[in-house]
Design a protein around this motif. Structure first.
Motif, PDB file in Angstrom:
ATOM      1  N   VAL A 137      40.194  -3.869   6.507  1.00 22.79           N
ATOM      2  CA  VAL A 137      40.688  -3.473   5.191  1.00 22.79           C
ATOM      3  C   VAL A 137      39.715  -4.027   4.156  1.00 22.79           C
ATOM      4  N   THR A 138      39.311  -3.181   3.222  1.00 18.39           N
ATOM      5  CA  THR A 138      38.384  -3.569   2.160  1.00 18.39           C
ATOM      6  C   THR A 138      39.128  -3.663   0.842  1.00 18.39           C
ATOM      7  N   PHE A 139      38.966  -4.778   0.162  1.00 22.53           N
ATOM      8  CA  PHE A 139      39.446  -4.928  -1.210  1.00 22.53           C
ATOM      9  C   PHE A 139      38.199  -4.997  -2.085  1.00 22.53           C
ATOM     10  N   PHE A 140      37.965  -3.951  -2.885  1.00 21.25           N
ATOM     11  CA  PHE A 140      36.724  -3.852  -3.646  1.00 21.25           C
ATOM     12  C   PHE A 140      36.563  -4.950  -4.693  1.00 21.25           C
ATOM     13  N   ARG A 141      37.659  -5.469  -5.210  1.00 24.09           N
ATOM     14  CA  ARG A 141      37.617  -6.584  -6.170  1.00 24.09           C
ATOM     15  C   ARG A 141      38.307  -7.805  -5.543  1.00 24.09           C
ATOM     16  N   GLY A 142      38.101  -7.984  -4.254  1.00 27.31           N
ATOM     17  CA  GLY A 142      38.784  -9.007  -3.485  1.00 27.31           C
ATOM     18  C   GLY A 142      38.538 -10.433  -3.923  1.00 27.31           C
ATOM     19  N   LEU A 143      37.386 -10.696  -4.521  1.00 29.95           N
ATOM     20  CA  LEU A 143      37.091 -12.047  -4.979  1.00 29.95           C
ATOM     21  C   LEU A 143      38.019 -12.462  -6.130  1.00 29.95           C
ATOM     22  N   SER A 144      38.631 -11.469  -6.794  1.00 32.75           N
ATOM     23  CA  SER A 144      39.548 -11.749  -7.901  1.00 32.75           C
ATOM     24  C   SER A 144      40.996 -11.913  -7.434  1.00 32.75           C
ATOM     25  N   LEU A 145      41.260 -11.738  -6.145  1.00 26.80           N
ATOM     26  CA  LEU A 145      42.629 -11.852  -5.630  1.00 26.80           C
ATOM     27  C   LEU A 145      42.951 -13.312  -5.331  1.00 26.80           C
ATOM     28  N   ASN A 146      44.243 -13.624  -5.386  1.00 27.35           N
ATOM     29  CA  ASN A 146      44.693 -14.989  -5.141  1.00 27.35           C
ATOM     30  C   ASN A 146      45.813 -14.989  -4.110  1.00 27.35           C
ATOM     31  N   PRO A 147      45.627 -15.596  -2.943  1.00 26.37           N
ATOM     32  CA  PRO A 147      44.390 -16.201  -2.446  1.00 26.37           C
ATOM     33  C   PRO A 147      43.367 -15.110  -2.105  1.00 26.37           C
ATOM     34  N   VAL A 148      42.126 -15.493  -2.039  1.00 28.79           N
ATOM     35  CA  VAL A 148      41.049 -14.561  -1.721  1.00 28.79           C
ATOM     36  C   VAL A 148      41.174 -14.155  -0.244  1.00 28.79           C
ATOM     37  N   PRO A 149      41.114 -12.843   0.077  1.00 31.49           N
ATOM     38  CA  PRO A 149      41.138 -12.428   1.490  1.00 31.49           C
ATOM     39  C   PRO A 149      40.018 -13.119   2.273  1.00 31.49           C
ATOM     40  N   PRO A 150      40.239 -13.360   3.555  1.00 32.46           N
ATOM     41  CA  PRO A 150      39.353 -14.226   4.340  1.00 32.46           C
ATOM     42  C   PRO A 150      37.948 -13.701   4.627  1.00 32.46           C
ATOM     43  N   GLY A 151      37.748 -12.394   4.688  1.00 29.72           N
ATOM     44  CA  GLY A 151      36.454 -11.859   5.104  1.00 29.72           C
ATOM     45  C   GLY A 151      35.460 -11.743   3.975  1.00 29.72           C
ATOM     46  N   ALA A 152      34.334 -12.436   4.120  1.00 28.03           N
ATOM     47  CA  ALA A 152      33.263 -12.383   3.120  1.00 28.03           C
ATOM     48  C   ALA A 152      32.502 -11.066   3.240  1.00 28.03           C
ATOM     49  N   SER A 153      31.758 -10.734   2.193  1.00 28.15           N
ATOM     50  CA  SER A 153      30.981  -9.504   2.151  1.00 28.15           C
ATOM     51  C   SER A 153      29.622  -9.779   1.528  1.00 28.15           C
ATOM     52  N   LYS A 154      28.667  -8.914   1.812  1.00 31.36           N
ATOM     53  CA  LYS A 154      27.363  -8.998   1.153  1.00 31.36           C
ATOM     54  C   LYS A 154      27.496  -8.572  -0.300  1.00 31.36           C
ATOM     55  N   SER A 155      28.503  -7.747  -0.573  1.00 33.74           N
ATOM     56  CA  SER A 155      28.770  -7.308  -1.940  1.00 33.74           C
ATOM     57  C   SER A 155      29.434  -8.447  -2.706  1.00 33.74           C
ATOM     58  N   GLN A 156      29.083  -8.614  -3.935  1.00 33.77           N
ATOM     59  CA  GLN A 156      29.527  -9.765  -4.725  1.00 33.77           C
ATOM     60  C   GLN A 156      31.051  -9.885  -4.828  1.00 33.77           C
ATOM     61  N   ASP A 157      31.756  -8.799  -5.133  1.00 33.15           N
ATOM     62  CA  ASP A 157      33.200  -8.863  -5.373  1.00 33.15           C
ATOM     63  C   ASP A 157      34.061  -8.502  -4.172  1.00 33.15           C
ATOM     64  N   THR A 158      33.516  -7.806  -3.200  1.00 28.77           N
ATOM     65  CA  THR A 158      34.295  -7.275  -2.085  1.00 28.77           C
ATOM     66  C   THR A 158      34.706  -8.368  -1.099  1.00 28.77           C
ATOM     67  N   ARG A 159      35.938  -8.250  -0.606  1.00 30.60           N
ATOM     68  CA  ARG A 159      36.441  -9.129   0.465  1.00 30.60           C
ATOM     69  C   ARG A 159      37.168  -8.256   1.487  1.00 30.60           C
ATOM     70  N   TYR A 160      37.258  -8.777   2.720  1.00 34.29           N
ATOM     71  CA  TYR A 160      37.834  -8.018   3.822  1.00 34.29           C
ATOM     72  C   TYR A 160      39.002  -8.753   4.475  1.00 34.29           C
ATOM     73  N   LEU A 161      39.866  -7.949   5.084  1.00 37.80           N
ATOM     74  CA  LEU A 161      40.928  -8.444   5.944  1.00 37.80           C
ATOM     75  C   LEU A 161      40.788  -7.691   7.261  1.00 37.80           C
ATOM     76  N   ASP A 162      40.542  -8.407   8.355  1.00 33.02           N
ATOM     77  CA  ASP A 162      40.448  -7.788   9.670  1.00 33.02           C
ATOM     78  C   ASP A 162      41.789  -7.947  10.372  1.00 33.02           C
ATOM     79  N   ILE A 163      42.339  -6.825  10.865  1.00 29.91           N
ATOM     80  CA  ILE A 163      43.629  -6.820  11.547  1.00 29.91           C
ATOM     81  C   ILE A 163      43.390  -6.535  13.025  1.00 29.91           C
ATOM     82  N   TYR A 164      43.799  -7.480  13.866  1.00 39.61           N
ATOM     83  CA  TYR A 164      43.633  -7.369  15.317  1.00 39.61           C
ATOM     84  C   TYR A 164      44.978  -7.068  15.973  1.00 39.61           C
ATOM     85  N   GLU A 165      44.917  -6.443  17.134  1.00 40.46           N
ATOM     86  CA  GLU A 165      46.125  -6.072  17.865  1.00 40.46           C
ATOM     87  C   GLU A 165      46.957  -7.294  18.251  1.00 40.46           C
ATOM     88  N   ASP A 166      46.302  -8.358  18.688  1.00 39.98           N
ATOM     89  CA  ASP A 166      47.012  -9.505  19.242  1.00 39.98           C
ATOM     90  C   ASP A 166      47.191 -10.662  18.255  1.00 39.98           C
TER      91      ASP A 166
END
Length: 171
Positions: A119-148
């Motif tokens: 899951v991509t949050f395009f302005r993720g760095l502005s969210l509280n708490p910040v989603p865990p996945g870092a990005s090369k893009s300055q503001d973008t953050r990611y959330l990876d969802i696994y089956e288990d």
């Protein structure tokens, strides 16, 4: 007697033609063209290849084509986003569903990979708490969802609400 060089050996003659994918020779694991009209091709990593389009219909087509357990995640993500942001606009671009608000841009998207949904949050760095996945893009953050691994739907809904209140990404 010498063999005629213009005749192919039986082994060469039976060799299947190569399938090309995005200008590259395909490997055995590369997806093939659909056998039937309406059948969806899964791209490398298991992401459905869906024609781009605006509205709920292409997003629902994408979700229906998500492989295995990821389909349920897609349904849950879509339902949470729709419930949290009732006036959300939807589209499929670059083989991924996008969610945004009219005139404000896109705030989230997701994409299938072999072992998870990203899951991509395009302005993720502005969210509280910040989603865990870092990005090369300055503001973008990611959330990876696994089956288990557990998926925190309450936290996800909170991120969606916050993201929808920020300026969206213009693509």
């Amino acid at each position: 007697m010498a063999e005629n060089p213009s005749k192919k050996s039986a082994k060469v003659a039976k060799k299947a033609p190569s399938v090309k994918k995005a200008g590259k020779a395909a490997t055995k694991s590369a997806p093939l063209k659909p056998a039937k009209p309406g059948e969806v091709v899964l791209l490398s990593g298991g992401n459905p290849q869906i024609a781009k389009g605006d509205g709920d219909a292409p997003v629902q087509t994408y979700i229906a084509a998500m492989p295995g357990w990821k389909r349920d995640i897609g349904r849950r993500l879509d339902a949470i986003i729709q419930r949290t942001v009732p006036k959300v606009c939807k589209a499929v671009k670059w083989n991924s569903p996008f969610y945004g608000l009219e005139g404000q841009g896109w705030f989230t998207s997701y994409h299938c990979f072999n072992k998870y949904v990203k899951v991509t949050f395009f302005r993720g760095l502005s969210l509280n708490p910040v989603p865990p996945g870092a990005s090369k893009s300055q503001d973008t953050r990611y959330l990876d969802i696994y089956e288990d691994k557990p998926f925190d739907e309450v936290q996800f809904a909170d991120w969606v609400k916050q993201a929808s209140e920020l300026p969206g990404e213009k693509l």
